[in-house]
Design an enzyme around this catalytic site. Sequence first.
Site, PDB file in Angstrom:
ATOM      1  CE  LYS A  89       2.742   6.709   9.399  1.00 19.81           C
ATOM      2  NZ  LYS A  89       1.989   5.907  10.399  1.00 19.81           N
TER       3      LYS A  89
ATOM      4  CB  ALA B  30      -0.948  -0.010   1.193  1.00 15.37           C
ATOM      5  CG  LEU B  31       4.611   0.516  -1.697  1.00 19.53           C
ATOM      6  CD1 LEU B  31       5.729   0.265  -2.715  1.00 19.53           C
ATOM      7  CD2 LEU B  31       5.156   0.372  -0.283  1.00 19.53           C
TER       8      LEU B  31
ATOM      9  CD  GLN C 149       8.123  -0.247  12.357  1.00 15.65           C
ATOM     10  OE1 GLN C 149       7.144  -0.966  12.514  1.00 15.65           O
ATOM     11  NE2 GLN C 149       8.409   0.333  11.202  1.00 15.65           N
TER      12      GLN C 149
ATOM     13  CG  HIS D 167       5.698   3.263   1.631  1.00 17.30           C
ATOM     14  ND1 HIS D 167       4.329   3.376   1.702  1.00 17.30           N
ATOM     15  CD2 HIS D 167       6.072   2.516   2.709  1.00 17.30           C
ATOM     16  CE1 HIS D 167       3.884   2.715   2.755  1.00 17.30           C
ATOM     17  NE2 HIS D 167       4.919   2.187   3.384  1.00 17.30           N
TER      18      HIS D 167
ATOM     19  CB  SER E  90      -0.702   6.568   7.450  1.00 15.30           C
ATOM     20  OG  SER E  90      -1.215   5.320   7.844  1.00 15.30           O
ATOM     21  CB  SER E  91      -1.038   2.083   4.233  1.00 15.40           C
ATOM     22  OG  SER E  91       0.317   2.111   3.835  1.00 15.40           O
TER      23      SER E  91
HETATM   24  O1  PAF Z   1       6.563  -0.157   9.137  1.00 10.89           O
HETATM   25  C1  PAF Z   1       6.126  -1.136   8.521  1.00 10.89           C
HETATM   26  O2  PAF Z   1       5.566  -1.035   7.413  1.00 10.89           O
HETATM   27  C2  PAF Z   1       6.221  -2.520   9.144  1.00 10.89           C
HETATM   28  O3  PAF Z   1       6.042  -2.467  10.516  1.00 10.89           O
HETATM   29  C3  PAF Z   1       7.514  -3.261   8.786  1.00 10.89           C
HETATM   30  C4  PAF Z   1       8.740  -2.552   9.348  1.00 10.89           C
HETATM   31  C5  PAF Z   1       7.635  -3.383   7.274  1.00 10.89           C
HETATM   32  C6  PAF Z   1       7.487  -4.672   9.371  1.00 10.89           C
HETATM   33  O4  PAF Z   1       6.411  -5.409   8.886  1.00 10.89           O
END
Ligand code: PAF
Length: 264
Positions: free
Chosen positions: A133, A13-14, A137, A18, A169-170
Amino acid sequence: MSQPVILVPTMGALHDGHRKLIREGNAIKGNKGTLIVSIYLNPIQFNDPKDLDKYPRTFDTDYKVCEEEGADLIFAPSDAEMYLNSSSVKVSENKLARELCGSKRPGHFDGVCTVVTKLFNLIKPKIAIFGKKDYQQLSIIRQLVTDLNYSIEIIAIETQREQSGLAMSSRNEQLNEIEKEKSSVIYEALEAMAKSGESKSKNLIRLGKSIIDKESQIIEIDYLEVVDRSNMAKLEIIDRPALVAIAVFIGKTRLIDNIEINFE
Ligand code: PAF
């Protein structure tokens, strides 16, 4: 560095956010490197099965985006290839992952750490690129790289925003036009907080909430916190580099965003 392999991990879902990550990878790789975009909608990081069901799947468009932005390879495994029925090992981070989204989405960061570890092992990148964002993570992945002794450089890219300020965001695809328009209040609040010069988190949070609450008919705050950027723990006084992090619900869609506050 000779012939580096550069990885941009995604769940598909770029969007333009991305594109920015892939473009950065393309710029770094020069003539000799290989830029790999992974597209894998990782089921084990979704604590809510409905959230996984709703997640957009747009492989054909994603393929074009990767091609346009100069990716050399797309790694798009199936669930069966990623997770054997017999698999029973997970990777967990147990400090940073307790805060913010980790406290709201049980198991989410275990799923992220597990899949990112697998991607690192399979693709063996020299460099991996992530967006700010998902700041928590990013911090957890940096910790994972240190703790598991990967020789991988993690590059962080600034959040790409709509003109309104809404972080790309997707999940934005799940919002209707009105919801999308009203969501600009999230970044409005974050910017006002970052610019306020206020050093007490309590007051800062009050300010942010008062701005978001203008749209309380549509937007519900899941959390709004001021944390220490080095460990994601709550800060009472901003006396070190901090992060304001927010998660909101707009209907059933959950969005996150953040802003750095630099301590002078
Ligand atoms: O940020 C994301 O899109 C996901 O959490 C990742 C890092 C690709 C892991 O599935």
